[in-house]
Design a protein around this motif. Structure first.
Motif, mmCIF file in Angstrom:
data_model
loop_
_atom_site.group_PDB
_atom_site.id
_atom_site.type_symbol
_atom_site.label_atom_id
_atom_site.label_comp_id
_atom_site.label_asym_id
_atom_site.label_seq_id
_atom_site.Cartn_x
_atom_site.Cartn_y
_atom_site.Cartn_z
ATOM 1 N N ASN A 4 0.845 -1.189 0.000
ATOM 2 C CA ASN A 4 0.000 0.000 0.000
ATOM 3 C C ASN A 4 0.879 1.236 0.000
ATOM 4 O OD1 ASN A 4 -2.509 -1.341 0.110
ATOM 5 N ND2 ASN A 4 -2.171 -1.757 2.277
ATOM 6 N N LEU A 5 0.594 2.168 -0.920
ATOM 7 C CA LEU A 5 1.415 3.365 -1.066
ATOM 8 C C LEU A 5 0.714 4.633 -0.613
ATOM 9 C CD1 LEU A 5 2.986 2.568 -4.541
ATOM 10 C CD2 LEU A 5 4.021 2.286 -2.287
ATOM 11 N N MET A 6 -0.473 4.496 -0.100
ATOM 12 C CA MET A 6 -1.260 5.635 0.375
ATOM 13 C C MET A 6 -1.771 6.445 -0.822
ATOM 14 S SD MET A 6 -1.084 4.709 3.425
ATOM 15 C CE MET A 6 -2.064 5.955 4.211
ATOM 16 N N PRO A 7 -2.688 7.374 -0.589
ATOM 17 C CA PRO A 7 -3.248 8.147 -1.705
ATOM 18 C C PRO A 7 -2.198 8.974 -2.428
ATOM 19 C CG PRO A 7 -4.596 8.401 0.255
ATOM 20 C CD PRO A 7 -3.342 7.677 0.677
ATOM 21 N N MET A 8 -2.323 9.014 -3.745
ATOM 22 C CA MET A 8 -1.444 9.812 -4.593
ATOM 23 C C MET A 8 -2.312 10.565 -5.595
ATOM 24 S SD MET A 8 1.611 7.282 -5.638
ATOM 25 C CE MET A 8 2.778 6.662 -4.477
ATOM 26 N N PRO A 9 -1.830 11.692 -6.094
ATOM 27 C CA PRO A 9 -2.622 12.422 -7.091
ATOM 28 C C PRO A 9 -2.561 11.743 -8.450
ATOM 29 C CG PRO A 9 -0.530 13.505 -6.775
ATOM 30 C CD PRO A 9 -0.594 12.370 -5.773
ATOM 31 N N GLY A 10 -3.702 11.712 -9.115
ATOM 32 C CA GLY A 10 -3.724 11.314 -10.507
ATOM 33 C C GLY A 10 -3.729 9.838 -10.782
#
Length: 189
Positions: A4-10
């Motif tokens: 899991n990389l956490m929320p990212m834009p786009g």
């Protein structure tokens, strides 16, 4: 295994939309934006920060054009994104690109890019600390060199560049790898 990389834009890939407008002095302003998407058959949505000169120009002229970045002009495109039109009013001239006036909306068409969408301002909304611009598509303007024998756009001739936000990289696309609404038909049996 997954991580899991956490929320990212786009979402990858992001087309690099080049939003072109006229300033109040009739000079050309162009900014690359990754936040541009079709949102209806005849509408495009772009999100712009409230401090952008391009936003002010769209509000003033009620029009803009969108072209898409190609590999050939990546340095110019990157420069246009690095420099603000507020601090460098002549940034478009310095890029070496050229523009012609649209015949359909009060906005420029960048001559070097073979595909341009001409838009009239339809709506502006505040969303998530930015402005969501909704443009009504008035015309698609295409250089004949990107058309196939039947007069349709051949994406492989565009040599498009896309942006990825994970490492701020540019990538090229263009090779067709399948025919939409055809390659999955084997599962219909």
């Amino acid at each position: 295994m997954r991580k899991n990389l956490m929320p990212m834009p786009g979402i990858f890939p992001q087309p690099i939309a080049l939003i072109a407008t006229y300033c109040d002095d009739n000079s050309v302003d162009v900014m690359p934006a990754a936040w541009a998407r079709s949102c209806a058959v005849d509408r495009i949505a772009i999100s712009l920060g409230t401090e952008r000169k391009t936003l002010m120009n769209i509000m003033l002229r009620e029009a803009f054009t969108i072209s898409f970045a190609d590999v050939e002009h990546l340095k110019e495109i990157d420069y246009l994104g690095i420099v603000s039109a507020y601090s460098q009013p002549d940034k478009f001239l310095k890029s070496g690109l050229h523009a012609s006036k649209s015949k359909h909306v009060d906005a420029p068409i960048i001559d070097e890019f073979p595909l341009t969408i001409e838009c009239a301002l339809d709506n502006v909304r505040d969303e998530f600390g930015e402005k969501r611009i909704l443009g009504k598509i008035i015309n698609f303007n295409a250089d004949t060199r990107i058309l196939d024998a039947s007069g349709k756009i051949d994406v492989s001739k565009l040599n498009l560049a896309v942006f990825e936000q994970f490492k701020n990289g540019y990538y090229s696309i263009g090779k067709q790898i399948g025919k939409a609404f055809e390659i999955g038909k084997e599962f219909l049996i």
